[in-house]
Design a protein around this motif. Sequence first.
Motif, short mmCIF file in Angstrom:
data_model
loop_
_atom_site.label_atom_id
_atom_site.label_comp_id
_atom_site.label_asym_id
_atom_site.label_seq_id
_atom_site.Cartn_x
_atom_site.Cartn_y
_atom_site.Cartn_z
N PHE A 1 0.83 -1.20 0.00
CA PHE A 1 0.00 0.00 0.00
C PHE A 1 0.87 1.26 0.00
O PHE A 1 0.59 2.21 -0.71
N PHE B 1 0.81 4.17 -2.59
CA PHE B 1 0.48 5.53 -2.15
C PHE B 1 1.49 6.53 -2.72
O PHE B 1 1.13 7.64 -3.13
N SER C 1 -1.72 7.21 -6.71
CA SER C 1 -2.81 7.43 -5.77
C SER C 1 -4.07 6.67 -6.17
O SER C 1 -4.87 6.26 -5.31
N SER D 1 -6.01 4.05 -3.76
CA SER D 1 -7.44 4.13 -3.42
C SER D 1 -8.12 2.78 -3.62
O SER D 1 -9.09 2.45 -2.94
N CYS E 1 -7.72 0.72 -0.62
CA CYS E 1 -8.70 1.14 0.39
C CYS E 1 -10.06 0.53 0.10
O CYS E 1 -10.75 0.07 1.01
N ASP E 2 -10.45 0.53 -1.17
CA ASP E 2 -11.77 -0.01 -1.55
C ASP E 2 -11.88 -1.48 -1.20
O ASP E 2 -12.96 -1.97 -0.84
N ASP F 1 -10.30 -2.99 1.20
CA ASP F 1 -9.97 -3.19 2.63
C ASP F 1 -8.69 -4.02 2.79
O ASP F 1 -8.64 -5.00 3.53
N VAL G 1 -5.66 -2.41 3.47
CA VAL G 1 -4.71 -1.42 4.00
C VAL G 1 -4.41 -1.76 5.46
O VAL G 1 -5.33 -2.04 6.24
N VAL H 1 -4.68 3.30 7.64
CA VAL H 1 -6.05 3.58 7.17
C VAL H 1 -6.25 5.07 6.94
O VAL H 1 -6.94 5.48 5.99
N CYS I 1 -5.89 6.62 3.50
CA CYS I 1 -6.89 6.46 2.42
C CYS I 1 -7.48 7.80 2.03
O CYS I 1 -7.65 8.11 0.85
N ASP I 2 -7.82 8.62 3.02
CA ASP I 2 -8.38 9.94 2.71
C ASP I 2 -7.37 10.77 1.95
O ASP I 2 -7.73 11.51 1.01
N ARG J 1 -7.16 9.55 -1.67
CA ARG J 1 -8.28 10.03 -2.47
C ARG J 1 -8.18 11.54 -2.68
O ARG J 1 -8.56 12.06 -3.72
#
Length: 856
Positions: free
Chosen positions: A71, A75, A79, A83, A86-87, A89, A91, A96, A99-100, A103
Amino acid sequence: MAPAADYPLFPALQEIGKTSEQLGLDFQEQVLDRLWQEIQYQAEAQQIHWSLRFLKEHGLSETVRERGWFFQHAFEKNSYAASLFCDFDMVPESNVTLCDQARGKLGASYDNPQQAYMWNRIGFTGGHWTWNRWWTPQQSYEQALDRDPNMAAAWNGLGETLKGWKSSFLMGRTVLEPQAYVHSLNINPNFTEAWTNLGDVGGGTVQAVEYDREHCYLKALMIKPEYALAWRGLAELGGFTYKDISYSASQCIDHALKLDPSDPKIWVTLGKMGGGTVDFNEYSKQQCLQKALELQGDGGVQSHAWMLLGSVGGGTVNGTTYGAQECFVKSLEICPDEAATWQKLGDEGGGNVKNQQYSAVQCYTRAIEMLENMFNKHFVNPDKFSNFRVNGSAWMGLGDLGGGSVRGIWHDAKTCYKAALWNQANFSHAWGKLGDIGGGHVFFNDLSTKSLYPGMKSGDSYTSKRCREIAVTFDVTNADAWTGLGWEDGGDVLGTHYEKAQCFINAAERDPDYPPAWYGLFTVGGGAVDMKAYSADEALKQALKLDPGYTDAWLAFCRQGGGQLGQTMYTKQACLSHLVDTVKDKKVLADTWSQLADLGGGTANGRSLNATECYLKALEMDLGNMNAWLNLCDTDGFTVQGRHYSQKNCNEQLVELKDTPKGALADAWLKLGNANGGMHFGKYLDGRTCYLKALELKPDSADAWYGLGKWGGGMPSFSFSRGAIDVTAGKWVNQIQSFCYSLELNSENADAWLRLGSATDIPGQERIVAGQNFTKGNCYEQALGYDLQLKAAWSGLAKEGGGTVMGTDYSAEACADKANPTAVSSSAQDASSTAANVTSSAQDVSSTAQGLSSTA
């Protein structure tokens, strides 16, 4: 992305037959290594999406989370890829919050999709409501490509939205599904999913190299050996050979299911292959399709699965049973642009799609118009997509229904069958049907000419017999075509001549349940079918056993007087009574009613009918039934279809019918002449014309010559000579000649003799009958010889000075007395009265004398 050479196919092929669990840690490490390389080489997000999905479905999510550097690297590098972690799950819990940020790095959101990759994501997730409207996946991918025409993932996604021959307009040109995949691969030649999709639509040219379907799938596997859908594609092709090692279709589909047992596309393919064994469980074709539908794939897969399930008669999905028609409707409600499904719904008689009812004709028409829209708008190689075959089947179905309107233009059955053959030159049943209606000129498209036999040319005229020969050449099992060839008295097929009887035998052997084949065999006196001999009677009864409603066979059964059929004995009358209860064709039904009437009537639908009622039933069915008119014209009149017919009206109908026998037609014209004329196709014909028409048909009709004489003669359009009769076409026959000709044919007609005597003398015209010259008096004598009560003849003879009647001489006065017996009786009464008066006067004189004597 690393070059394809780094991902050899052969090692992966050696693992066929092992489940992912059996592959163990080595295999898991290979997949994880693949994901790591995809992240490193910044592969297309959809490929990373596929790898993450595969790992999740095989229970490796925790393994990915444990390797947090996956991840973190994503990252830092991509990006979009981050993401996706993250989708899914995947990570690590400690990351976690990133993830924001991942995105956020995209610089856009679903509600404000400014950049290409965000539009691509909207398309990938099925569309989204933004900017005050709903954006479909196709529109979303188009938006992505408007912003970045080099986004391979968007081109691939766009292609997937263009199934069913939809099109997109981008950068000033029309784009079809195959072209979208080619664009994707020209940008990224290592895009596994795009190679598989291109294989699904027949292949194409990528970076100036032509790839067929097989090589598209192999390219996909060289990039990603564990890509299940590529294995599925190779299974559809029947397997493949790589480095001298062959892999069967069964091995390919087994491996695909082991890699991804939850993909409905793979189950659909297994269904198309007829089913098979999965995890020691046997699945039929129907069960495979049911499984595919229960796995809930995307719309295109669902639609295709419903269509295929309908093609095997339907099935049970999630506890609900669906018939074939319902399956086709379900398919069209998902994808209403599938021409093949419309064609199949037409075969089922139509149906209700999205609350709108479609007849079979409308279904076939929609299929044809959809495909022709595609042919007109785009250049397509139909060899790859079989659309000509579907179009041919739709035209065939439309022809079987008698034709229909396509784009507002009516096409009759023959035109439909020709159109079917233009689309598919080797369409055996279309050739047979064209033969059934007389054949014609047939044209073929360029691709169809590949399947032609020597001697067949586009634009040639094909007779009905040649059509049937071609039909069985293309499909030797076509029993209908063999039967038709039998009705052509046989024909030549691939250099072998088949006699009429052999054609019927071939039909019965190819399809023992085809009633017309057995009926044909009956007409040639029977024959041996599959080494068993059948008499004509046995063949006829076999036809009726297979189809108890077979009209032609029943008619033949009735013509031979009936007989034993199963456990029932039929007289001819009972046989006809059965027919009138079952026949649907009005003309045949009318003929059956008429035959039943000829036998004095019978029982129909439990009701007993006399002959007249049966003839009237015949006319209710068909006003052209000559036999019924012929037998009803002697009645006092009758009412049919709301109109009353007198005897005269009846004869007017008979002279207008095409099939009235010559003798009956002459008799009808004679009766119309006797009625002083009648109507004929809207024109009134007088008695003279009617008698002449009767004589044209029957020049030896004494009654017609007599009738013509009553009209003062006429001008025949025919020549005729017999004895003293000498008629020349176009030469007037006067009144005296007419009566003479009548008496030449029938000398016992007292009225004719009377009228011959009464006719005005014509200078130079003698009254010659049977070689003898007759005076007026002689004619009256002849008339009275046949009828002593003819007062007019006595009167005429009186005027001629008397004569001899039946050996007795009569004076003119005696003849006048015979002509007017009332006058003779009156004179006698007057004489009697005078005598009585004289007697009375004498009595008075005697009485007076007695009185005088007494006085004296």
